[in-house]
Scaffold this active site. Structure first.
Site, mmCIF file in Angstrom:
data_model
loop_
_atom_site.group_PDB
_atom_site.id
_atom_site.type_symbol
_atom_site.label_atom_id
_atom_site.label_comp_id
_atom_site.label_asym_id
_atom_site.label_seq_id
_atom_site.Cartn_x
_atom_site.Cartn_y
_atom_site.Cartn_z
ATOM 1 C CB CYS A 41 83.892 -23.254 4.686
ATOM 2 S SG CYS A 41 84.314 -24.846 3.976
ATOM 3 C CD GLU A 87 88.127 -22.882 3.986
ATOM 4 O OE1 GLU A 87 87.230 -23.264 4.772
ATOM 5 O OE2 GLU A 87 87.939 -22.730 2.783
ATOM 6 C CG ASN A 124 82.060 -25.431 -1.293
ATOM 7 O OD1 ASN A 124 83.202 -25.751 -1.622
ATOM 8 N ND2 ASN A 124 81.799 -24.864 -0.130
#
Length: 496
Positions: free
Chosen positions: A298, A264, A169
């Site tokens: 996210c 992450e 992304n």
């Protein structure tokens, strides 16, 4: 074509090359990996399918180049990074074009990602000079029982070779957020870009190549995860792994050696809206947070926890804004564009159908064409529905009505994830108390979620990550402290 102009050398016979030893190369495998355009659902690009032997050579070259790079003056490292940032921003157009075609990112957002990445590199160069130029001086008699017989000088040294694995992304921004700290700290790096987003990443690496960094210091390996994924993450020549993504991280953390990990991962971003909130502000931020880049972030709002007394008003306001979102191809800068793969669309649909079977209220008709899913607000979602807990990574937003603040906090903390959360209230004291109770890495008060600004600390709790990101934290994660102790004569030593 994105490969034209200064980028012509990175492509041959319609297949993009990989980068090693300061050169653009074709893999000895003779194979390539197709990249599917999410909008057309047809092959758009091809990249090299690198071999394990090529991985070995890349890491061997990186280790050799890193030794010399570690001795390069800090000001020189920073100067090269500033130059790379300028070249990257000068080429925001062709790189943005890749992001549009590879990951269906709206054109304006694609260009913004590239510019933001250039700014991140420059800030990292400046911050690195500040952080790495400082050491500590300690004296032994500051600890009980010791005389002043030892002076300790501490300095910061690089780890070696950093493996950077960004997600689809933000394949440029989240690549440079790993690469720039690695380089300023004196490390070499090996970049393994995601398949969707690999071509944009290769263009970005070429900007670094044009800057004039030493050969071997930077590498970009493309290929199938099944072929080189575990081989890379378990390679004994890797000294640090910085990863952003999903479930793969759990496997990496179990298989990686005794090296620093920065990860992450996913999130189930909870947005709590209280009775005293500015409901227009909350509604605007819910739509921005939930539907930007079709929810494929996210940090996107993944569940709205709203007090029952204001729930009807909030849902009406959000619904009105959702229905104004434009839907279509990324080239037209639509708000909602196709999700990245057909399998992603299928997963999102499975969550929607589960909610439908269990009685959720559909504020819009569910509509899908290929990878394109129209924005959908689901009201009256209950905890027994999958979408209350699972991360859709798409333009579907569930609303859970709560009767108390404690209920909202409980739902937030019951999640396996803990990346970010939001609170909307006019009572700052209450906001701070709720923030303290929420088990998330970051809490936004009266705002949509955001990863940036890029120098802010960014971290997740529980299954949302290991370690902390943000420019300063990333630099510190990619170095070690080294101590040099000067032993002085005993106090009885005579100066005469």
């Amino acid at each position: 074509m994105a490969g034209a102009g200064i980028f012509s050398e990175i492509i041959e016979e319609e297949v993009y090359k990989y980068y090693a030893e300061g050169e653009w190369r074709k893999s000895s495998s003779g194979k390539s990996v197709p990249i599917i355009n999410p909008t057309t659902r047809k092959p758009e690009y091809k990249v090299q399918a690198c071999t394990q032997e090529e991985v070995n050579k890349v890491i061997e070259g990186a280790k050799a180049a890193q030794k010399a790079w570690a001795r390069t003056p800090l000001w020189k490292r920073a100067e090269l990074l500033h130059r790379a940032a300028a070249i990257l921003k000068d080429n925001k157009g062709p790189i943005g074009e890749c992001l549009v075609k590879e990951i269906a990112k709206p054109a304006k957002d694609a260009v913004t990602e590239v510019v933001r990445s250039g700014d991140l590199i420059s800030y990292t160069a400046e911050e690195g000079v500040r952080i790495l130029g400082e050491g500590k001086f300690l004296v032994s008699d500051s600890f009980p029982g010791n005389e002043r017989t030892k002076y300790c000088l501490t300095s910061k040294i690089p780890l070696g070779v950093v493996l950077a694995i960004p997600p689809f992304n933000y394949p440029v921004n989240l690549a440079v957020s790993k690469i720039a700290p690695a380089l300023i700290a004196g490390n070499a790096f090996v970049l393994k870009p995601p398949t969707q987003g690999a071509v944009a990443a290769l263009h970005m690496v070429h900007c670094f190549h044009l800057t004039g960094f030493p050969k071997g210091l930077m590498s970009c390996i493309t290929g199938k995860g099944s072929e080189i994924g575990d081989f890379l993450t378990m390679h004994p020549g890797i000294n640090c792994i910085s990863f952003t993504g999903g479930d793969t991280a759990i496997a990496i953390s179990k298989k990686a050696g005794m090296i620093p990990l920065q990860m992450e991962l996913g999130g189930k971003y909870a947005c709590i809206i209280l009775e005293d909130a500015d409901l227009d502000l909350a509604a605007s931020n819910v739509v921005k947070g939930g539907f930007s880049y079709s929810g494929q972030r996210c940090t996107a709002v993944k569940v709205v926890l709203v007090m029952e007394t204001v729930a009807d008003a909030v849902v009406d306001k959000v619904k009105a804004k959702v229905e104004k979102l434009t839907v279509g191809p990324p080239e037209e800068d639509c708000d909602i564009t196709p999700v990245v793969t057909e399998s992603s669309a299928n997963f999102i649909e499975s969550l929607v159908m589960d909610a439908k079977e269990k009685g959720a209220t559909f504020c819009q008709e569910y509509r899908r064409e290929g990878n394109l899913i129209w924005p959908l607000l689901l009201d009256h979602v209950r905890p027994d529905m999958r979408i209350a807990w699972e991360e859709p990574f798409g333009p579907v937003l569930p609303v859970i009505r709560i009767s108390s603040v404690e209920e909202g906090i409980h739902h937030c903390n019951a999640s396996n994830f803990g990346l970010q959360g939001s609170i909307f209230t006019r009572d700052i004291n209450k906001a701070i108390m709720i923030s303290d109770a929420m088990e998330t890495g970051t809490v936004q008060i009266n705002s949509a979620p955001a990863r940036g600004p890029d120098h802010f600390p960014f971290q997740g709790l529980k299954e949302s990550g290991i370690g902390s990101q943000g420019i300063t934290n990333s630099i510190n994660m990619m170095i070690k402290v080294k101590s040099t102790v000067i032993n002085l004569p005993s106090p009885s030593y005579s100066l005469g």
